[in-house]
Design a protein around this motif. Structure first.
Motif, PDB file in Angstrom:
ATOM      1  N   TYR A   1       9.216   7.453 -12.001  1.00 27.96           N
ATOM      2  CA  TYR A   1       9.023   5.948 -10.049  1.00 27.96           C
ATOM      3  C   TYR A   1       8.618   7.203  -9.089  1.00 27.96           C
ATOM      4  O   TYR A   1       8.822   7.594  -8.107  1.00 27.96           O
ATOM      5  CB  TYR A   1       9.887   5.365  -9.819  1.00 27.96           C
ATOM      6  N   TYR A   2      10.826   7.710  -9.282  1.00 24.61           N
ATOM      7  CA  TYR A   2      11.113   8.756  -7.729  1.00 24.61           C
ATOM      8  C   TYR A   2      11.198  10.394  -8.017  1.00 24.61           C
ATOM      9  O   TYR A   2      11.375  10.513  -7.130  1.00 24.61           O
ATOM     10  CB  TYR A   2      12.905   7.814  -7.953  1.00 24.61           C
TER      11      TYR A   2
ATOM     12  N   PHE B   1       4.779  11.462 -10.725  1.00 26.94           N
ATOM     13  CA  PHE B   1       4.828   9.608 -10.877  1.00 26.94           C
ATOM     14  C   PHE B   1       3.262   9.605 -10.738  1.00 26.94           C
ATOM     15  O   PHE B   1       2.705  10.158 -10.672  1.00 26.94           O
ATOM     16  CB  PHE B   1       4.907  10.067  -8.744  1.00 26.94           C
ATOM     17  N   SER B   2       3.288   8.486 -11.121  1.00 29.92           N
ATOM     18  CA  SER B   2       1.846   8.073 -10.968  1.00 29.92           C
ATOM     19  C   SER B   2       1.455   6.551 -10.263  1.00 29.92           C
ATOM     20  O   SER B   2       2.446   5.170 -11.386  1.00 29.92           O
ATOM     21  CB  SER B   2       0.913   7.795 -12.369  1.00 29.92           C
TER      22      SER B   2
ATOM     23  N   VAL C   1       0.695   4.195 -13.370  1.00 26.98           N
ATOM     24  CA  VAL C   1       1.777   2.535 -13.732  1.00 26.98           C
ATOM     25  C   VAL C   1       2.781   1.891 -13.755  1.00 26.98           C
ATOM     26  O   VAL C   1       2.816   1.777 -12.748  1.00 26.98           O
ATOM     27  CB  VAL C   1       2.647   4.215 -14.688  1.00 26.98           C
ATOM     28  N   TYR C   2       2.797   0.541 -14.361  1.00 29.97           N
ATOM     29  CA  TYR C   2       3.548  -0.739 -13.806  1.00 29.97           C
ATOM     30  C   TYR C   2       4.315  -0.774 -14.315  1.00 29.97           C
ATOM     31  O   TYR C   2       4.954  -2.030 -13.958  1.00 29.97           O
ATOM     32  CB  TYR C   2       2.137  -2.135 -13.573  1.00 29.97           C
ATOM     33  N   GLY C   3       5.025  -0.253 -15.315  1.00 32.27           N
ATOM     34  CA  GLY C   3       6.330  -0.402 -15.696  1.00 32.27           C
ATOM     35  C   GLY C   3       6.634   0.166 -17.239  1.00 32.27           C
ATOM     36  O   GLY C   3       5.861   1.106 -17.664  1.00 32.27           O
ATOM     37  N   ALA C   4       7.624  -0.991 -17.740  1.00 28.30           N
ATOM     38  CA  ALA C   4       7.506   0.030 -19.103  1.00 28.30           C
ATOM     39  C   ALA C   4       8.040  -1.579 -20.090  1.00 28.30           C
ATOM     40  O   ALA C   4       9.590  -2.493 -19.866  1.00 28.30           O
ATOM     41  CB  ALA C   4       8.691   0.790 -19.322  1.00 28.30           C
TER      42      ALA C   4
ATOM     43  N   SER D   1       0.644  -1.204   0.039  1.00 30.68           N
ATOM     44  CA  SER D   1       0.163  -0.083   0.147  1.00 30.68           C
ATOM     45  C   SER D   1       0.410   1.192  -0.019  1.00 30.68           C
ATOM     46  O   SER D   1       0.307   2.705  -0.246  1.00 30.68           O
ATOM     47  CB  SER D   1      -0.928   0.566   0.913  1.00 30.68           C
ATOM     48  N   ARG D   2       2.116   1.258   0.211  1.00 36.40           N
ATOM     49  CA  ARG D   2       2.753   2.156   0.182  1.00 36.40           C
ATOM     50  C   ARG D   2       3.143   2.620  -1.305  1.00 36.40           C
ATOM     51  O   ARG D   2       3.338   1.969  -2.034  1.00 36.40           O
ATOM     52  CB  ARG D   2       4.494   1.778   0.936  1.00 36.40           C
ATOM     53  N   ILE D   3       3.286   4.073  -1.460  1.00 36.29           N
ATOM     54  CA  ILE D   3       3.449   4.833  -2.836  1.00 36.29           C
ATOM     55  C   ILE D   3       4.627   5.792  -2.559  1.00 36.29           C
ATOM     56  O   ILE D   3       4.437   6.936  -1.550  1.00 36.29           O
ATOM     57  CB  ILE D   3       2.180   5.556  -3.671  1.00 36.29           C
ATOM     58  N   PRO D   4       5.871   5.370  -3.605  1.00 35.90           N
ATOM     59  CA  PRO D   4       6.359   5.950  -3.386  1.00 35.90           C
ATOM     60  C   PRO D   4       6.693   7.676  -3.642  1.00 35.90           C
ATOM     61  O   PRO D   4       5.859   8.538  -4.252  1.00 35.90           O
ATOM     62  CB  PRO D   4       7.616   5.471  -4.599  1.00 35.90           C
ATOM     63  N   GLY D   5       7.375   7.939  -2.621  1.00 36.17           N
ATOM     64  CA  GLY D   5       7.633  10.171  -2.529  1.00 36.17           C
ATOM     65  C   GLY D   5       8.502  10.337  -2.249  1.00 36.17           C
ATOM     66  O   GLY D   5       8.857  10.072  -3.041  1.00 36.17           O
ATOM     67  N   PRO D   6       8.502  11.941  -2.418  1.00 37.87           N
ATOM     68  CA  PRO D   6       9.414  12.626  -3.155  1.00 37.87           C
ATOM     69  C   PRO D   6      11.048  12.640  -2.369  1.00 37.87           C
ATOM     70  O   PRO D   6      11.594  12.555  -2.882  1.00 37.87           O
ATOM     71  CB  PRO D   6       8.707  13.829  -3.176  1.00 37.87           C
TER      72      PRO D   6
END
Length: 616
Positions: A184-185, A190-191, A194-197, A43-48
């Motif tokens: 991502y970072y 960031f969204s 988005v699951y990848g590339a 549930s964690r979303i990367p932040g700034p």
């Protein structure tokens, strides 16, 4: 009087206190808290403030193609990696099927191939990080190879999955690193959706009758829902979500069928031999997207040689050419902001996200861009269950109805609808209330009920001003065919079914002024207790328009209730245009009745059971 303690006694005492404090501190930070069970990394979303150091793991999936594997690993080894970066290599070797009926000579040959692959991998030098070899004891198949290859250990671990018949460009790693750092970072780009590339050349539209993939040279990078199996970077959190979703659906024996998709035929033919229908179904239900590149002249950062195997009966060869440093713009790693990129669904139709209207000016612009043939549908989602609204929107999709605008209060559901490309009006945050209050005496727009009435009446006003024939409908009805929203009357109303039809005309625009907006909104509050079976807003509209000598024909007779239908829709589709039910009906009852009639088209994930494409 006792003598003061000497240094001989003080030093041991101080040392003991420091040791005790350190022990307590270390114990406190290492012990799990009582709430740690509810805190999951998924549930964690990367932040700034997230650190930019991350783990990059290459996952190579192989079976019995030694030549392909040699080519693949050599291309990975020759790629350009930045000094000091650690890149780990994990090789997953599937075993052959052990069938007692297989002739011994064939078994010996398969054992020989497995041993040759093992010997090569064992001797392959990889100095960029750890090399891990996973040699399966039995045949797992392509689905298990993919799905079981990775469970992220943290939100800072990324997997780049390649099958053994792939070959990568020397620039592949630096591009993927740029994707991670920029999208991502970087918090502004960031969204969480988005699951990848994917590094493969975009070439395939899985939705039947989808748009042709016409891309110009300016869109160097874009987002597309489809997963790319020819070199796919996976972000950790969406992959964990997929794995958990997959486990739940497998446990409940649910299948990844998605009508309108080419992958349906794949799954019917190959079943559990392939994994992509599962992932596509997951992506469809969650509304996730994937980065893709667009290089001219059929070039890509990874190519598949399409060697003989699970996907090809005979070698087809690559359909693209690899990019190298001499054939690409030196600035290609300077990636544009996420806000400037285009997003495409499984039909390769562009999705416009987050169209959330909060002002009159925005409303006018959206009405113009949404209308079709000067017709517009204004859909109120007030007091309507989310599942009912989702089912209605899926019906709109099936009937190719796209000229609609959703009106509702501030909520996470409204935001989710906007994220998925549906145009919405946030009535709770509409900014024109203050101006409208000044133009009308004693107009109190502080209550949600008044905001709802004012915004619905105001949206009708703006639509009529623009010359659009306007439908206003509540969420507890369904159109039965594409012609439902055509009427022979100039003005129609369904007081109990929640439907209003107004044909655009100069006279109607002169009547539907700000003054009428106020009167309708106020009148709707006063009739609420007197007409419980009807929609108060439409009762007010009917009354006030009649005072202007405008008579509205009743459209309630063209409605049918789900419980009134005995077997299926064929007997009443020609007679009725809509199916409706009381707004206080239990959703389980409505769902059961609509399922019986083939009109419930939402699955257990609350997403549409089909992808419906319409070429533009």
């Amino acid at each position: 009087m006792a003598a003061p303690p000497t240094k001989q006694y003080l030093l041991p005492l101080i040392f003991f206190i420091l040791i005790s404090f350190s022990f307590v501190f270390l114990f406190s930070i290492s012990s799990p808290s009582r709430n740690s069970r509810s805190q999951t990394k998924i549930s964690r979303i990367p932040g700034p403030n997230t650190p930019r150091s991350f783990t990059f793991i290459i996952k190579v999936l192989t079976y019995n193609r030694l030549y392909s594997l040699v080519r693949c690993l050599n291309s990975l080894s020759r790629a350009h990696y930045d000094h000091g970066d650690r890149v780990h290599l994990h090789v997953f070797i599937d075993n052959f099927r052990k069938d007692s009926e297989t002739p011994s000579a064939d078994r010996d040959e398969r054992l020989k191939i497995s041993r040759e692959i093992l010997d090569f991998v064992d001797g392959f030098s990889w100095g960029l990080g750890e090399k891990l070899v996973h040699f399966r004891t039995s045949n797992a198949g392509l689905q298990a190879q993919w799905i079981e290859s990775w469970w992220p250990s943290s939100d800072h671990e990324f997997a780049f999955v390649v099958e053994d018949d792939l070959e990568v460009s020397p620039l592949y790693y630096r591009f993927l690193k740029a994707i991670i750092l920029n999208y991502y970072y970087n918090s502004s780009n960031f969204s969480p959706y988005v699951y990848g590339a994917s590094l493969q050349r975009p070439r395939f539209v899985p939705g039947k009758h989808g748009n042709k993939m016409n891309l110009d040279g300016e869109d160097r990078i874009f987002l597309y829902q489809l997963v790319g199996t020819w070199g796919q970077l996976l972000f950790p959190r969406p992959w964990k979500e997929f794995r958990l979703w997959y486990d739940v659906h497998k446990a409940k024996d649910l299948k990844p069928f998605l009508d309108g998709m080419v992958t349906n035929g794949w799954y019917k033919k190959l079943g559990e031999k392939i994994w992509t229908p599962w992932f596509i179904k997951f992506i469809h239900s969650h509304g996730y997207f994937n980065f893709y590149t667009n290089f001219l002249n059929k070039r890509a950062l990874s190519i598949s040689h399409r060697d003989t195997g699970a996907n090809y009966r005979k070698t087809a060869g690559p359909d693209s050419s690899l990019i190298d440093a001499t054939s690409v713009d030196p600035n290609f790693l300077e990636l544009p902001p996420l806000s400037s990129l285009k997003w495409y669904d499984f039909c390769f139709k562009e999705i416009v996200h987050n169209r959330i209207i909060k002002s009159s000016k925005e409303l006018q612009s959206l009405l113009r861009s949404t209308q079709k043939s000067n017709h517009i549908l204004l859909v109120s989602i007030y007091r309507t269950q989310e599942g009912i609204i989702s089912n209605m929107l899926c019906h709109f999709q099936r009937l190719h109805i796209r000229n609609y605008l959703l009106i509702g209060p501030s909520s996470s559901f409204l935001l989710e609808l906007a994220r998925r490309g549906h145009p919405v009006v946030d009535a709770s945050q509409f900014s024109d209330f203050t101006q409208l209050s000044k133009s009308q005496n004693h107009l109190d727009t502080s209550t949600e009920q008044m905001k709802e009435n004012v915004v619905k009446a105001f949206a009708v006003k703006k639509s009529l001003e623009l010359g659009y024939t306007t439908w206003l409908l509540d969420g507890y009805l369904l159109p039965l065919n594409e012609d439902s929203f055509f009427d022979s009357f100039d003005f129609s109303i369904g007081r109990s079914s929640g439907l209003l039809f107004l044909k655009s005309s100069p006279s109607m625009s002169r009547i539907w002024t700000n003054n009428l907006v106020y009167n309708v909104a106020s009148e709707a509050l006063s009739v609420k207790e007197h007409a419980p079976q009807d929609t108060p807003f439409l009762v007010a509209v009917d009354k006030l328009l009649r005072e202007q000598n405008i008579k509205l024909a009743s459209i309630d007779a063209k409605m049918v209730m789900p419980g009134d239908i005995a077997t299926n829709t064929t007997s009443f589709i020609g007679k009725s245009k809509f199916i409706s039910w009381p707004d206080k009906s239990e959703i389980d009852t409505i769902q059961e009745q609509l399922e019986r009639l083939g009109l419930w088209v939402v699955d257990s994930d609350s997403s549409c059971t089909a992808v419906v494409c319409q070429q533009q």
